[in-house]
Design a protein around this motif. Structure first.
Motif, PDB file in Angstrom:
ATOM      1  N   VAL A 148      46.727  21.958 -74.418  1.00  0.00           N
ATOM      2  CA  VAL A 148      45.994  20.381 -73.481  1.00  0.00           C
ATOM      3  C   VAL A 148      45.308  19.577 -74.414  1.00  0.00           C
ATOM      4  O   VAL A 148      45.228  20.469 -75.777  1.00  0.00           O
ATOM      5  N   SER A 149      44.695  18.564 -74.278  1.00  0.00           N
ATOM      6  CA  SER A 149      44.480  17.334 -75.546  1.00  0.00           C
ATOM      7  C   SER A 149      43.715  16.906 -75.021  1.00  0.00           C
ATOM      8  O   SER A 149      43.873  15.732 -73.392  1.00  0.00           O
ATOM      9  N   VAL A 150      42.412  16.565 -74.948  1.00  0.00           N
ATOM     10  CA  VAL A 150      41.428  15.750 -74.130  1.00  0.00           C
ATOM     11  C   VAL A 150      41.653  13.780 -74.331  1.00  0.00           C
ATOM     12  O   VAL A 150      41.975  13.577 -73.058  1.00  0.00           O
ATOM     13  N   ILE A 151      42.275  13.866 -75.579  1.00  0.00           N
ATOM     14  CA  ILE A 151      42.696  12.210 -76.330  1.00  0.00           C
ATOM     15  C   ILE A 151      43.667  12.824 -77.018  1.00  0.00           C
ATOM     16  O   ILE A 151      43.492  13.103 -77.927  1.00  0.00           O
ATOM     17  N   ALA A 152      44.259  12.141 -76.382  1.00  0.00           N
ATOM     18  CA  ALA A 152      45.458  11.915 -76.798  1.00  0.00           C
ATOM     19  C   ALA A 152      46.047  10.150 -77.842  1.00  0.00           C
ATOM     20  O   ALA A 152      45.488   9.432 -77.188  1.00  0.00           O
ATOM     21  N   SER A 153      46.534   9.905 -78.768  1.00  0.00           N
ATOM     22  CA  SER A 153      47.574   8.971 -79.717  1.00  0.00           C
ATOM     23  C   SER A 153      48.282   9.008 -78.134  1.00  0.00           C
ATOM     24  O   SER A 153      49.735   9.937 -78.454  1.00  0.00           O
ATOM     25  N   GLN A 154      49.153   7.659 -78.715  1.00  0.00           N
ATOM     26  CA  GLN A 154      50.922   7.265 -77.796  1.00  0.00           C
ATOM     27  C   GLN A 154      51.950   7.535 -78.690  1.00  0.00           C
ATOM     28  O   GLN A 154      52.884   8.201 -78.727  1.00  0.00           O
ATOM     29  N   GLU A 155      51.616   7.992 -79.740  1.00  0.00           N
ATOM     30  CA  GLU A 155      52.414   8.150 -80.783  1.00  0.00           C
ATOM     31  C   GLU A 155      52.335   9.333 -81.166  1.00  0.00           C
ATOM     32  O   GLU A 155      53.453   9.866 -81.698  1.00  0.00           O
ATOM     33  N   GLY A 156      51.376  10.318 -80.511  1.00  0.00           N
ATOM     34  CA  GLY A 156      51.000  11.568 -80.444  1.00  0.00           C
ATOM     35  C   GLY A 156      52.305  12.800 -79.987  1.00  0.00           C
ATOM     36  O   GLY A 156      52.511  12.879 -79.813  1.00  0.00           O
ATOM     37  N   VAL A 157      52.268  11.794 -78.777  1.00  0.00           N
ATOM     38  CA  VAL A 157      52.872  11.814 -77.221  1.00  0.00           C
ATOM     39  C   VAL A 157      54.125  11.859 -77.582  1.00  0.00           C
ATOM     40  O   VAL A 157      55.208  12.494 -77.183  1.00  0.00           O
ATOM     41  N   ASP A 158      54.904  10.351 -78.223  1.00  0.00           N
ATOM     42  CA  ASP A 158      56.176  10.069 -78.569  1.00  0.00           C
ATOM     43  C   ASP A 158      56.316  11.201 -79.074  1.00  0.00           C
ATOM     44  O   ASP A 158      58.012  11.891 -79.156  1.00  0.00           O
ATOM     45  N   TYR A 159      55.322  11.544 -79.922  1.00  0.00           N
ATOM     46  CA  TYR A 159      55.880  12.662 -81.357  1.00  0.00           C
ATOM     47  C   TYR A 159      56.399  13.978 -80.710  1.00  0.00           C
ATOM     48  O   TYR A 159      57.728  14.644 -80.773  1.00  0.00           O
ATOM     49  N   LEU A 160      56.039  14.421 -79.657  1.00  0.00           N
ATOM     50  CA  LEU A 160      55.917  15.513 -79.076  1.00  0.00           C
ATOM     51  C   LEU A 160      57.598  15.764 -78.297  1.00  0.00           C
ATOM     52  O   LEU A 160      58.137  16.100 -78.095  1.00  0.00           O
ATOM     53  N   LYS A 161      57.492  14.183 -77.752  1.00  0.00           N
ATOM     54  CA  LYS A 161      58.493  14.156 -77.272  1.00  0.00           C
ATOM     55  C   LYS A 161      59.886  14.349 -77.756  1.00  0.00           C
ATOM     56  O   LYS A 161      60.399  14.722 -77.066  1.00  0.00           O
ATOM     57  N   LYS A 162      59.980  13.987 -79.098  1.00  0.00           N
ATOM     58  CA  LYS A 162      60.861  14.139 -79.645  1.00  0.00           C
ATOM     59  C   LYS A 162      60.909  14.846 -80.210  1.00  0.00           C
ATOM     60  O   LYS A 162      62.520  15.596 -80.849  1.00  0.00           O
ATOM     61  N   HIS A 163      60.265  15.720 -80.206  1.00  0.00           N
ATOM     62  CA  HIS A 163      59.872  16.825 -81.860  1.00  0.00           C
ATOM     63  C   HIS A 163      60.006  18.458 -80.436  1.00  0.00           C
ATOM     64  O   HIS A 163      60.554  19.679 -81.034  1.00  0.00           O
ATOM     65  N   MET A 164      59.747  18.451 -79.532  1.00  0.00           N
ATOM     66  CA  MET A 164      59.290  19.928 -78.955  1.00  0.00           C
ATOM     67  C   MET A 164      60.683  20.148 -77.784  1.00  0.00           C
ATOM     68  O   MET A 164      61.562  18.770 -77.747  1.00  0.00           O
ATOM     69  N   PRO A 165      60.909  21.530 -77.554  1.00  0.00           N
ATOM     70  CA  PRO A 165      61.502  21.533 -76.919  1.00  0.00           C
ATOM     71  C   PRO A 165      61.749  21.093 -75.338  1.00  0.00           C
ATOM     72  O   PRO A 165      60.951  21.301 -74.721  1.00  0.00           O
ATOM     73  N   GLN A 166      62.773  20.500 -74.512  1.00  0.00           N
ATOM     74  CA  GLN A 166      62.037  19.306 -73.679  1.00  0.00           C
ATOM     75  C   GLN A 166      61.936  20.172 -72.314  1.00  0.00           C
ATOM     76  O   GLN A 166      61.025  20.186 -71.461  1.00  0.00           O
TER      77      GLN A 166
END
Length: 225
Positions: free
Chosen positions: A162-180
């Motif tokens: 859960v995050s209130v405000i995210a950057s698109q870069e941060g969202v893309d980073y999690l997509k790449k580094h987190m187990p889907q």
């Protein structure tokens, strides 16, 4: 799976507007309360994704069959900025266990930084639902480190981030580094830009400072989150 609550018109966006507003931010009590209220809305929305069981509840006039949570989640947050958001989640998941993770930006002499993990205070998360909160998802590194720290306490059944405000870069980073297959991302709003120091633009500023006061930087240039 990503849920962006601010994409739909609701009272949620009124709270987001006040959290961002530099005039309203001068009242730290209101800033904390708005983060808390946002956390309550996140909790309600996340609850719709959880497992329920039917319980018999005895009333003065009979027995009612009521769906209730099959398992209470573990609520985890990253200190210090995450505390008001965590409290909002806890207001609704009031029987949940709690986890606290210490991580901060550690700067080198050239002004570059990396996220440093210090400690975790947590129950076992083995086969449990975890809700991991941090008000700002900038680079995504803090959230990933928080997730990796949780794995010291077991393997969660699923993690809601859960995050209130995210950057698109941060969202893309999690997509790449987190187990889907093991996490769901819950965001209030996504902003497209970040400063060279990795602050989200327009963002809202430093959530920890706005909630609890400006911190004093050490000689080693370590900045607590």
């Amino acid at each position: 799976m990503i849920h962006i609550l601010g994409e739909n018109n609701s009272l949620f966006n009124q709270f987001i507007a006040e959290i961002r507003d530099e005039v309203v931010q001068k009242d730290s009590l209101r800033f904390r309360r708005n983060l808390e209220r946002v956390g309550e809305i996140f909790a309600y929305e996340i609850s719709k994704q959880l497992e329920f069981k039917t319980e018999d509840v005895t009333t003065p006039l009979g027995v009612a069959k009521v769906p209730t949570l099959a398992q209470q989640p573990v609520l985890a947050t990253i200190l210090r900025a995450g505390l008001p958001l965590h409290q909002g989640l806890l207001n609704y998941f009031d029987q949940g266990e709690n986890c606290f993770i210490s991580a901060y930006r550690k700067y080198d002499e050239g002004g570059e930084f990396h996220i440093e993990f210090e400690y975790i205070s947590s129950p076992s998360v083995e086969d449990k639902i975890v809700i991991l909160s941090d008000p700002m998802l900038a680079t995504g590194a803090s959230m990933e480190i928080g997730y990796r720290a949780l794995l010291e306490k077991g393997t969660p059944k699923h993690v809601h981030m859960v995050s209130v405000i995210a950057s698109q870069e941060g969202v893309d980073y999690l997509k790449k580094h987190m187990p889907q297959n093991n996490y769901t991302l819950w965001i209030g709003a996504i902003d497209q830009e970040m400063t060279p120091k990795s602050y989200i633009v327009p963002g809202l500023g430093d959530a920890g400072d706005l909630a609890y006061g400006v911190k004093m930087d050490s000689k080693k240039k370590t900045h607590n989150r």
